[in-house]
Design a protein around this motif. Sequence first.
Motif, PDB file in Angstrom:
ATOM      1  N   TYR A 103       0.599  -1.215  -0.191  1.00  0.00           N
ATOM      2  CA  TYR A 103       0.097   0.185   0.242  1.00  0.00           C
ATOM      3  C   TYR A 103       0.881   1.329   0.110  1.00  0.00           C
ATOM      4  CZ  TYR A 103      -3.228  -3.590   1.472  1.00  0.00           C
ATOM      5  OH  TYR A 103      -3.953  -4.821   1.547  1.00  0.00           O
ATOM      6  N   TYR A 106      -0.463   4.489  -1.994  1.00  0.00           N
ATOM      7  CA  TYR A 106      -1.662   4.950  -1.499  1.00  0.00           C
ATOM      8  C   TYR A 106      -1.346   6.242  -0.499  1.00  0.00           C
ATOM      9  CZ  TYR A 106      -4.044   1.161  -3.781  1.00  0.00           C
ATOM     10  OH  TYR A 106      -4.136   0.124  -4.638  1.00  0.00           O
ATOM     11  N   GLU A 110      -6.168   7.429   1.701  1.00  0.00           N
ATOM     12  CA  GLU A 110      -6.543   6.078   1.142  1.00  0.00           C
ATOM     13  C   GLU A 110      -6.230   4.927   1.993  1.00  0.00           C
ATOM     14  OE1 GLU A 110      -6.318   7.097  -3.737  1.00  0.00           O
ATOM     15  OE2 GLU A 110      -4.495   6.673  -2.441  1.00  0.00           O
TER      16      GLU A 110
END
Length: 397
Positions: A103, A106, A110
């Motif tokens: 991730y 992001y 988010e």
Amino acid sequence: MKSLTPPFKAAIAILASAIPAAVTATSFPYAEPAFRYRPFHKLDTTSQNIAQEKLGYLEVTWNNHGLAPIEKKGWPALTSNERDAAVTLGFTQATWDCFINHYEQYSWEELEEKGVQEHYIKLGWTEAHWNHELESVPYTEGRWWDQLTDNEKQAANKICYFEPNWDKLDMNSNPSFFPHPMPNFRYVPWDELSSVSRNIAGGMLNYTQSSWDNHGDAIVEKNTFLNLKPEQREGAIELGFYTHTWDCFMNHYLSYFWSSFHEDLKVAIVTLGWDEDMWANDGDMIPASEGKIWDDLSPEEKAAATRLCYFKEIWDSEPITQWYDYNAGKNTAVTADGPLPKDINLEIFQETGYVGKAPGSVGAEVYTVAGLSAGTSHKLTSSLVVVILSMGAFLVF
């Protein structure tokens, strides 16, 4: 964790070369993509071709997690062709974002939407850290897996970290007694390099003939792999380096914080006489080993230096031109596939293990022993101006 030095994510330079036992999928929010933790040569031909041609992997970047530029992309950032290739290999959006990108691409908001922000918070991250608004990074970025608390390990599991990818397992084959594969190409004199290699070394890494032929003289070698400028990292990879081989054979871990030394690496540093105060005092105090030539080191000190990727000629600061056989086209120092010299006592690592060797299985019997002395070491004394820029990477600037 989140990289502060694009395009690569954090990578630790000193890890076991052996492939660990698989972690149960129940530790993660998604099933582990086990194929991603196989060495490149163990992939079938179709998978190798897809990884190389469609996703831009090289064998070295597949065998070292976090090095490939493609892994800096979250699923939405992949092209349709890249997504198709990833699916063919066996990824889904969920497993790619979690196990490959963690991730990182992001935004902080988010992360909350995806339900993973809380796990990064448990690992010490704040929005300011994530947005690169602070010079510091969370303390967990400087810890090996075994140094994390149980709660921190659980949080890391939730963003698909576990020991192999947190500690950046080196999956390259390494039958030698060095901790990582020896970069033989680095021990070829400047005037014997191909024009392509000279152009890369000079144009991308700022080597000169003198700094190439005299190991340790180049400024670039004062940095860990992850603290190289992007162009320098690219050049290092093109020459054949990767995180582990650069940090061990080029930097010798000189740019690491004391707290980053653990297990066999800690044994090596301590065996050579260093303590935390000496390491932090930037050369004001040094251990006796720093004033010794290789032949005067004890077998235990030689083993410690070997763990730091030193050998006689490098420890004694001999120019490459003095130990290169121009007629045979190879160096005359210890070779990557050579036997363990009898005056190196690897048994100092019996309790901790030695890179890919488990505790209790280290010593002369593990390797073929030769009667020749191994080589040298440049001294460990160095300017230790260091900043942690990414998970487990301790970098000089």
